[in-house]
Scaffold this active site. Structure first.
Site, PDB file in Angstrom:
ATOM      1  CD  GLU A  75     -51.143  97.834  96.649  1.00  0.00           C
ATOM      2  OE1 GLU A  75     -50.252  98.710  96.013  1.00  0.00           O
ATOM      3  OE2 GLU A  75     -50.739  96.972  97.399  1.00  0.00           O
ATOM      4  CG  ASP A  76     -51.363  96.684  91.933  1.00  0.00           C
ATOM      5  OD1 ASP A  76     -51.313  97.488  92.585  1.00  0.00           O
ATOM      6  OD2 ASP A  76     -50.608  95.756  92.224  1.00  0.00           O
TER       7      ASP A  76
END
Length: 704
Positions: A75-76
């Protein structure tokens, strides 16, 4: 500073090669999050490491801990799911992906994004339950470090935790995590209330010390005297549960804290019941406050005996009696499966229950219209206070408090719910909206042609029943709209001496493309719902050389209405048409067709403004049913006149739905009646019968 070594030390229950994999996952995550910092100023890797430790405390397996360390890399960071699969295998990658939010899609609102993320997580959970355990650990650490965020954001995250994650932890029996999530959410949502309750609890703990130790000593002495082994511990109420009780029971803090809670943990189920007998001999039990969750466990696998007693000086004592395995199960729920692997799986029941629950979620997800519908449905399902009922064969089913026979029918099987027409509670026929009590036996009566009633949505409590009723009604409405649309299009085509079946497929395809529909059924549904004009659709389908056919040369026949069209044909409430009246149809966008009497003011104004939306209709010869008619009766004020009027209506085989009386002057009254009749002939007979009453001066059928 926490390091990977402190995590590895906690993992002494895993073999060395698995611990090496976890160390590798840590370095992989550390590299991926290089240069990223949390709001607190700490390096980002601190968060995945903390989540890994929470799972290590639960004695989770290596793959879960690896997923915890890697849960934010997809996700990051620039790392893809394929990279994780290559380095740690498909299972770990699926766990990480299940916990990751949907980053690429832009949503219209935060609520929609939250709902879609939740839906994705549920789908991942149904494949592997460990997804939710990693997510709960992630949420727990985020809640512990929420203080650095802006108060508005803190409140939003705390509310989401209270509404979704704490109930999920409860549903999976993970009491320790639920309590901490609730207390943390409470302190971020209502900091002042939380601080005041915390202070009051500390003060009262000091005042109660003496009483607690006296009760504990009395219980321990009684167990010793009877030769029963068990450890007695005082139970502390957590802040959020004190606050909830004060709010729901409308009681002050002192009354909530007047109750003393204890738990007795023993080594066998047999011992639970023997201890219960001994304690009931020591203190008087309060009738109706005993619950046996050992014989009938809660949905999340929780087992215990609960009893409330009147102790010394009339003090109420709440007591739970359970075995060591039940205690582990109550605190760790589904995670007890990993925590107590050496046992013959005490959490096996919880595992199966969780799988059943997830299977139900999957079914609801397939039937829900969109993510937000689904999330609302799950929220309803996450707050059950259970009642236990019996099927006619003696099986036990568990339902939330306030459940009705319709909920029970859907719990047995979707088809039983869909075809349910009546119910017997303990052999007595009851309305389908009757709330069920624990211990009742329910028998559902079904009929082959029956279908769900939209009114059921106002009283059902279970998410499964609600989702299935909505799903059925949506499909039923579509099939009815398609059928009406087919008839309207056929009627429009008949003015060109054509029928839908005789039109070449390529003409239909062209017409669909022009109108922007994928299938003919979609077009027919749109026509049936009144969003699309049948005449326009018909003209699009005409063979180009057939334009010469004069549509006015032979007037189209009126559309015949039979009364079996269901929800897409409605009778107007303004003029209340009945079979035999001369009627017109009006296509109302989204509702289908509304039938008016042809002398109704509303249809007259529509004919002037939108003539293309009005079409001639006529009643079918075999039209059956009961229809409401409004009558205004002017009658003299005589004793018993109204009673004899009601009797005459009843003799005419009509039924009074509503009645309203206004005095016109000293001698006359005006009675407004709504009666249900079959058709115009029946109405005429009823009015003739009413006129035989001498006091009646005038009867008028109300229009608009």
């Amino acid at each position: 500073m926490q390091t990977v070594e402190t995590l590895i030390e906690k993992l002494d229950y895993l073999p060395p090669e698995q611990r090496e994999d976890i160390r590798r996952a840590y370095y992989f995550a550390e590299q991926a999050h290089e240069g990223q910092y949390r709001r607190s100023g700490d390096p980002y890797i601190v968060h995945p490491l903390a989540v890994g430790k929470i799972l290590a405390d639960m004695h989770m397996d290596a793959q879960s801990v690896e997923a915890a360390l890697l849960h934010d890399v997809i996700e990051d960071t620039h790392v893809s799911k394929e990279d994780v699969t290559g380095a740690f295998g498909e299972i770990v990658a699926d766990l990480v992906d299940g916990v990751s939010k949907i980053g690429a899609i832009k949503f219209e609102s935060k609520a929609e994004a939250q709902a879609e993320n939740f839906r994705k997580m549920v789908l991942a959970m149904t494949k592997d339950i460990r997804v939710i355990l990693v997510k709960l650990a992630d949420r727990l650490h985020n809640m512990r470090t929420l203080g650095v965020l802006h108060p508005t954001k803190r409140r939003r995250i705390a509310l989401e935790t209270l509404e979704i994650y704490a109930p999920i932890a409860n549903r999976l029996g993970m009491n320790n995590i639920r309590v901490e999530l609730e207390d943390l959410s409470f302190s971020h949502m209502y900091p002042m209330r939380s601080a005041r309750i915390k202070k009051a609890t500390k003060t009262s703990r000091g005042n109660r010390k003496d009483m607690v130790s006296r009760i504990q000593e009395a219980i321990e002495n009684r167990l010793d005297r009877d030769g029963l082994k068990g450890r007695v511990v005082g139970r502390e109420k957590h802040l959020y549960s004190i606050y909830s009780k004060m709010k729901t029971q409308r009681k002050p803090f002192n009354e909530i804290m007047d109750v003393y809670g204890f738990r007795i943990v023993v080594d066998s189920v047999d011992m639970c019941y023997r201890v219960l007998g001994a304690i009931h001999n020591l203190y008087k039990p309060i009738p109706g406050r005993f619950k046996d969750y050992i014989a009938i466990p809660k949905a999340n696998g929780y087992q215990s005996l609960h009893t409330t007693l009147i102790g010394m000086n009339g003090v109420p004592i709440e007591l739970q009696i359970r075995t060591e395995e039940m205690d582990a199960m109550a605190n760790n729920g589904i995670a007890a499966h990993w925590l107590y692997k050496s046992d013959p799986d005490p959490a096996g029941g919880a595992q199966n229950r969780a799988k059943e629950w997830l299977k139900g979620l999957l079914e609801m997800q397939q039937r829900a219209g969109n993510s937000q519908d689904f999330l609302e449905t799950v929220k309803i399902d996450l707050f059950p206070d259970e009642v236990y009922v019996f099927t006619p064969k003696g099986n036990i089913l568990e339902l939330p408090t306030g459940a009705t026979p319709v909920d029970f029918a859907y719990a047995v099987h979707t088809d039983v719910g869909n075809s349910c027409v009546a119910a017997r509670l303990d052999h007595r026929l009851v309305p389908l909206s009757t709330p069920i009590q624990s211990g009742q036996t329910i028998k559902i009566i079904t009929a082959p042609g029956a279908c769900p009633n939209p009114a059921w949505l106002s009283f059902v409590t279970t998410a499964k029943a609600r989702a299935n009723i909505r799903h059925f009604l949506k499909n039923q409405r579509r099939s009815e709209s398609v059928s009406l649309g087919h008839r309207l299009l056929d009627k429009a085509l008949s003015s060109f001496d054509l029928a839908l079946e005789s039109i070449p497929p390529d003409h239909i395809t062209t017409a669909l493309t022009e109108a922007g529909f994928k299938t003919l059924d979609d077009l027919l549904e749109d026509i049936g719902l009144g969003n699309q004009m049948a005449q326009i659709a018909a003209r699009r389908m005409l063979p180009h050389d057939g334009e010469a056919t004069n549509p006015d040369s032979n007037k189209p026949k009126p559309l015949v209405i039979r009364g079996t069209e269901g929800m897409v044909i409605a009778l107007a409430k303004c003029c209340r048409p009945i079979p035999g009246d001369s009627v017109m149809g009006h296509l109302s966008s989204g509702r289908g067709m509304v039938i008016h009497r042809d002398n109704c003011k509303n249809i007259a104004s529509e004919l002037k403004d939108n003539p293309e939306k009005c079409l001639s209709v006529e009643w079918a010869k075999d039209f059956v049913g009961e229809y409401a008619v409004d009558l205004r009766v002017q009658m003299e004020n005589e004793r018993g006149a109204l009673a004899s009027l009601a009797s005459l209506i009843s003799q005419a085989d009509a039924n009074i739905e509503t009645i309203n009386i206004k005095e016109k002057d000293a001698h006359l009254s005006v009675v407004s009646l709504r009666i249900s009749i079959r058709d115009r002939v029946h109405l005429a007979k009823t009015i003739r019968r009413m006129r035989t009453q001498k006091a009646v001066n005038r009867i008028v059928r109300v229009r608009n």
